[in-house]
Design an enzyme around this catalytic site. Structure first.
Site, PDB file in Angstrom:
ATOM      1  CB  SER A 115      -0.911   0.021   1.228  1.00 21.92           C
ATOM      2  OG  SER A 115      -1.662  -1.158   1.288  1.00 21.92           O
ATOM      3  CG  ASP A 137       4.504  -9.525   8.209  1.00 16.56           C
ATOM      4  OD1 ASP A 137       3.878 -10.255   8.992  1.00 16.56           O
ATOM      5  OD2 ASP A 137       4.281  -9.480   6.983  1.00 16.56           O
ATOM      6  CG  MET A 179       1.231 -15.245   9.782  1.00  8.82           C
ATOM      7  SD  MET A 179      -0.175 -14.130   9.640  1.00  8.82           S
ATOM      8  CE  MET A 179      -1.317 -15.152   8.709  1.00  8.82           C
ATOM      9  NE  ARG A 284      -3.885 -10.331   8.729  1.00  8.97           N
ATOM     10  CZ  ARG A 284      -3.943 -10.706   7.440  1.00  8.97           C
ATOM     11  NH1 ARG A 284      -2.846 -11.114   6.836  1.00  8.97           N
ATOM     12  NH2 ARG A 284      -5.061 -10.651   6.774  1.00  8.97           N
TER      13      ARG A 284
HETATM   14  O1  F6P Z   1       1.804  -9.258   6.001  1.00 12.52           O
HETATM   15  C1  F6P Z   1       1.010  -9.750   7.013  1.00 12.52           C
HETATM   16  C2  F6P Z   1       0.709 -11.202   6.818  1.00 12.52           C
HETATM   17  O2  F6P Z   1      -0.118 -11.599   7.886  1.00 12.52           O
HETATM   18  C3  F6P Z   1       1.923 -12.103   6.659  1.00 12.52           C
HETATM   19  O3  F6P Z   1       2.561 -12.367   7.884  1.00 12.52           O
HETATM   20  C4  F6P Z   1       1.302 -13.292   5.984  1.00 12.52           C
HETATM   21  O4  F6P Z   1       2.252 -13.994   5.211  1.00 12.52           O
HETATM   22  C5  F6P Z   1       0.291 -12.676   5.091  1.00 12.52           C
HETATM   23  O5  F6P Z   1      -0.016 -11.405   5.625  1.00 12.52           O
HETATM   24  C6  F6P Z   1      -0.986 -13.462   4.928  1.00 12.52           C
HETATM   25  O6  F6P Z   1      -1.809 -12.729   4.091  1.00 12.52           O
HETATM   26  P1  F6P Z   1      -3.292 -13.098   3.673  1.00 12.52           P
HETATM   27  O7  F6P Z   1      -4.133 -11.966   4.189  1.00 12.52           O
HETATM   28  O8  F6P Z   1      -3.245 -13.085   2.180  1.00 12.52           O
HETATM   29  O9  F6P Z   1      -3.658 -14.406   4.258  1.00 12.52           O
END
Ligand code: F6P
Length: 357
Positions: A115, A137, A179, A284
């Protein structure tokens, strides 16, 4: 001043806290009447999605709320926007038109590397834009810390705490895949906080024979159970990163699978029963920890201050306790791995954590 705000890419704890701080600083300090929330990231500036007027009243009780009230997507790069036939087209001019239709003087982008790259390109086309560094991350160049990271670390560390007791009960190895993409910050910090016996980072390709020997030595010395935190981008020396799904066009590949591989190899190489846990998007979700709430608030305040000072094409970045705008071209086009001489790596080595090298 009519300010737009959007959240782009994967969500991270603290997005709503930034939104709240932007709205409060814009309205209270500078007297700008409201902030326009753009739904679903950059998609909301390409498609005619209904914007959301944000005021201190409508952004109450947000500081501890996970996710993003604006919603987000990582599938909407206006410079390579998906078309119905599976291709891509440049819709960036539409973004500028839409910003004008909405009467926006400036845009705050809460985003990670993807972004921020888009923000930089839009700034070069004439849009006034300031970014804030979002990602669990912690891999954005130019800033010491991204918001969301410490919350992910807290969640992962709690998972490690829980896995210790079951691993000990069964004399098992448990490998936990975390992650972080190509950077090992989550695995390193969570591994340290959760007392992992081994931590495998993308930055330190691991030697499988060495790893098995170290785990066997632990068992001989009276510790038959081990917890190994593995960053999803970790890889064996001379091997490749494990990919779950290839990227398409401009979109990143989905990493994953290294945890299961390491668990299987460890079982074969040590004769100890092994299991794998992939923590995934739990990292997340949920409320930001207080550290992220504070950092997110500071970033939101700093973004509005930067715009009030006439800044554009910049990221508000934390550098040694202070938050300052830095040019986006120093940020985009690369990422921030864990330096091999980082104090956290040194601490891990000195307390006997197995790093696989
Ligand atoms: O960049 C953040 C993150 O959670 C990474 O750690 C992980 O590889 C990726 O996004 C997963 O993304 P998605 O939303 O496509 O599952």
């Amino acid at each position: 001043m009519r300010l737009g705000i959007l959240t782009g890419g994967g969500d991270a704890p603290g997005l709503n806290a930034v939104i709240r701080a932007v709205v409060r600083n814009a309205t209270r300090t500078y007297g700008w009447p409201s902030v326009v929330g753009i739904p679903e990231g950059f998609k909301g500036l390409v498609e005619p999605l209904e914007p959301i007027e944000l005021t201190p009243d409508t952004t109450r009780n947000l500081i501890n709320r996970g996710g993003t009230i604006l919603h987000t997507t990582n599938r909407a790069n206006p410079f390579q926007y998906p078309t119905p036939d599976g291709g891509y087209e440049d819709r960036s001019d539409r973004v500028l038109e839409r910003a004008e239709e909405l009467g926006l003087d400036a845009l705050v982008v809460l985003g990670g590397d993807g972004s921020l790259n888009i923000a930089h390109e839009l700034a070069q086309k004439g849009l006034t834009v300031v970014g804030t560094p979002k990602t669990i991350d912690n891999d954005i160049r130019g800033t010491d810390l991204t918001f969301g990271h410490m919350s992910a670390v807290a969640t992962a560390a709690e998972a490690l705490d829980r896995l210790h007791t079951t691993a000990e009960s069964h004399h098992r190895i448990i490998v936990v895949e975390l992650m972080g993409r190509y950077a090992g910050w989550i695995a390193l910090r969570a591994g340290l906080a959760g007392a992992a016996d081994g931590i495998l980072l993308p930055e330190i390709p691991f030697d499988l024979n060495r790893l098995c020997a170290d785990i066997r030595a632990r068992a001989r010395e009276g510790s038959p159970s081990s917890i190994i935190a593995v960053g999803e981008g970790a890889l064996p020396a001379g091997g490749a990163i494990s990919i779950q799904a290839q990227g398409s066009g401009v979109y990143q590949p989905q990493l994953g699978g290294i945890g299961a591989q390491v668990a299987q190899k460890l079982q074969e190489g040590t004769n100890l029963e092994s299991r794998v846990t992939v923590l995934g998007h739990v990292q997340r979700g949920g409320a930001p920890v207080p550290h992220d709430r504070i950092l997110a608030t500071q970033y939101g305040v700093a973004a509005v201050d930067a715009l009030a000072q006439g800044k554009s094409d910049c990221l508000v970045a934390l550098q040694r306790e202070t938050i300052e705008p830095i040019p986006l071209d120093q940020v985009v086009g690369g990422f921030r791995p864990v330096p091999l001489d980082h104090p956290l790596v040194d601490s891990a080595r000195k307390i006997g954590v197995i790093l696989g090298d």
